[in-house]
Design an enzyme around this catalytic site. Structure first.
Site, PDB file in Angstrom:
ATOM      1  N   GLU A  56       0.904  -1.144   0.135  1.00 23.77           N
ATOM      2  CA  GLU A  56      -0.093  -0.288  -0.007  1.00 23.77           C
ATOM      3  C   GLU A  56       0.857   1.159  -0.004  1.00 23.77           C
ATOM      4  O   GLU A  56       1.535   1.531   0.984  1.00 23.77           O
ATOM      5  CB  GLU A  56      -0.867  -0.011   1.403  1.00 23.77           C
ATOM      6  CG  GLU A  56      -1.682   1.123   1.440  1.00 23.77           C
ATOM      7  CD  GLU A  56      -2.068   1.418   2.871  1.00 23.77           C
ATOM      8  OE1 GLU A  56      -2.752   0.385   3.416  1.00 23.77           O
ATOM      9  OE2 GLU A  56      -2.290   2.484   3.457  1.00 23.77           O
ATOM     10  N   ARG A  60       0.994  10.181   0.279  1.00 22.40           N
ATOM     11  CA  ARG A  60       1.420  11.278   1.384  1.00 22.40           C
ATOM     12  C   ARG A  60       2.988  11.970   0.883  1.00 22.40           C
ATOM     13  O   ARG A  60       3.303  12.986   1.581  1.00 22.40           O
ATOM     14  CB  ARG A  60       2.007  10.484   2.577  1.00 22.40           C
ATOM     15  CG  ARG A  60       0.508   9.965   3.318  1.00 22.40           C
ATOM     16  CD  ARG A  60       0.942   9.388   4.697  1.00 22.40           C
ATOM     17  NE  ARG A  60      -0.083   8.217   4.532  1.00 22.40           N
ATOM     18  CZ  ARG A  60       0.313   7.277   5.640  1.00 22.40           C
ATOM     19  NH1 ARG A  60       1.316   7.302   6.522  1.00 22.40           N
ATOM     20  NH2 ARG A  60      -0.651   6.251   5.772  1.00 22.40           N
ATOM     21  N   THR A  84      -4.038   6.024   1.865  1.00 24.55           N
ATOM     22  CA  THR A  84      -4.362   7.359   1.921  1.00 24.55           C
ATOM     23  C   THR A  84      -4.948   7.984   0.654  1.00 24.55           C
ATOM     24  O   THR A  84      -4.728   9.129   0.443  1.00 24.55           O
ATOM     25  CB  THR A  84      -2.953   8.236   2.294  1.00 24.55           C
ATOM     26  OG1 THR A  84      -1.979   7.416   2.882  1.00 24.55           O
ATOM     27  CG2 THR A  84      -3.217   9.523   3.247  1.00 24.55           C
ATOM     28  N   LYS A 144     -10.619  -2.139   5.849  1.00 26.58           N
ATOM     29  CA  LYS A 144      -9.496  -1.818   6.565  1.00 26.58           C
ATOM     30  C   LYS A 144      -9.927  -1.341   7.959  1.00 26.58           C
ATOM     31  O   LYS A 144     -10.339  -0.184   8.192  1.00 26.58           O
ATOM     32  CB  LYS A 144      -8.689  -0.578   5.635  1.00 26.58           C
ATOM     33  CG  LYS A 144      -7.642  -0.140   6.392  1.00 26.58           C
ATOM     34  CD  LYS A 144      -6.546   0.818   5.641  1.00 26.58           C
ATOM     35  CE  LYS A 144      -5.684   1.650   6.256  1.00 26.58           C
ATOM     36  NZ  LYS A 144      -4.877   2.324   5.624  1.00 26.58           N
TER      37      LYS A 144
HETATM   38  C1  3PG Z   1      -1.564   3.237   7.090  1.00 23.96           C
HETATM   39  O1  3PG Z   1      -1.674   4.321   6.253  1.00 23.96           O
HETATM   40  O2  3PG Z   1      -2.118   2.087   6.617  1.00 23.96           O
HETATM   41  C2  3PG Z   1      -0.725   3.440   8.202  1.00 23.96           C
HETATM   42  O3  3PG Z   1      -0.017   4.274   8.236  1.00 23.96           O
HETATM   43  C3  3PG Z   1      -0.065   2.282   8.702  1.00 23.96           C
HETATM   44  O4  3PG Z   1       0.236   2.286   9.936  1.00 23.96           O
HETATM   45  P1  3PG Z   1       1.560   2.071  10.516  1.00 23.96           P
HETATM   46  O5  3PG Z   1       2.255   3.128   9.860  1.00 23.96           O
HETATM   47  O6  3PG Z   1       1.433   2.315  11.840  1.00 23.96           O
HETATM   48  O7  3PG Z   1       2.365   0.658  10.358  1.00 23.96           O
END
Ligand code: 3PG
Length: 235
Positions: A56, A60, A84, A144
């Site tokens: 994924e 960002r 995101t 999710k």
């Molecule tokens: C996401 O966008 O799914 C999260 O940033 C993942 O979470 P983590 O950085 O705590 O693993």
């Protein structure tokens, strides 16, 4: 007489069940935030070499779109999704850029409607029963669970999902997972996929430490395979 329910089962779900099955069988996903496009392909290669075949890529950074295109072109064995996803434009561009799927941190009725209309595999983020119920109304079966650890972890997921368990919902579990706490989630049948940024943290990507990222990917793969078996790796 056919009763029309809020969830029309004749329509295809926002996240196609075949792709959901593919992700579930694999069980592991790396969340990536990449600043430099030239890092994208070496990063994806290191992950694939370590047994992480689903990503994924977080929208960002300005480089994210070019990173997606580079990975699709140079590392086609990586199943390249986008995270995101916050706007309709991003949803459309994600489909045009050939992303395998999109996910959001939260639930947006507008994005769910548009994803379904355009036939783009999409899963919203949920962390309350109300959000799960709203997602179900949109036909979602693949969601999710985010931010998993701070929302209450596995015990919260079990309580939240209990009223929906008869629908067979499955979750991608993300947010605060680490090598230490991740495998506990795999005991629950509602957990389809888990992962996070711990596999390839931003500071290792910034240092271009592909060897350490590969090692972390191998350890993440091993913890999923220890619970799930190695059916996909072998197949
Ligand atoms: C996401 O966008 O799914 C999260 O940033 C993942 O979470 P983590 O950085 O705590 O693993």
């Amino acid at each position: 007489m056919k009763h029309r329910h809020a969830t029309d089962e004749t329509e295809s779900p926002p996240f196609p069940s075949e792709l959901a099955g593919e992700l579930s069988a694999d069980g592991l996903l790396a969340v990536l935030t990449v600043e430099r496009v030239e890092d994208a392909a070496p990063l994806a290669r290191a992950l694939v070499a370590g047994g992480v075949r689903v990503m994924e890529l977080a929208l960002r950074t300005p480089a994210a779109w070019d990173c997606l295109r580079a990975i699709r072109a140079e590392v086609p064995e990586m199943l390249a999704g986008l995270g995101t996803v916050l706007t309709s434009d991003q949803l459309r561009e994600a489909r045009e850029a050939g992303a395998a799927f999109g996910v959001s941190p939260g639930l947006s009725h507008g994005l769910l409607r548009e994803a379904r209309e355009m036939g783009f595999p999409y899963a919203p983020g949920v962390m309350t029963p109300g959000e799960v119920q709203a997602a179900v109304e949109h036909g979602c079966r693949f969601l999710k669970y985010f931010p998993a650890e701070s929302a209450g972890g596995l015990s919260h997921l079990r309580s939240m999902n209990a009223p929906f368990a008869h629908l067979g919902l499955r979750y991608i579990v993300l947010g605060g997972l680490t090598e230490t706490n991740a495998s506990a989630y795999l005991a629950d049948p509602s957990v389809a996929v888990l992962g996070g940024s711990w596999i390839a943290p931003a500071e290792l990507i910034a240092r271009r430490d592909w060897d350490t990222i590969q090692t972390r990917a191998e350890r993440a793969r091993a913890l999923v395979d220890a619970v799930r078996g190695e059916t996909v790796a072998a197949g």
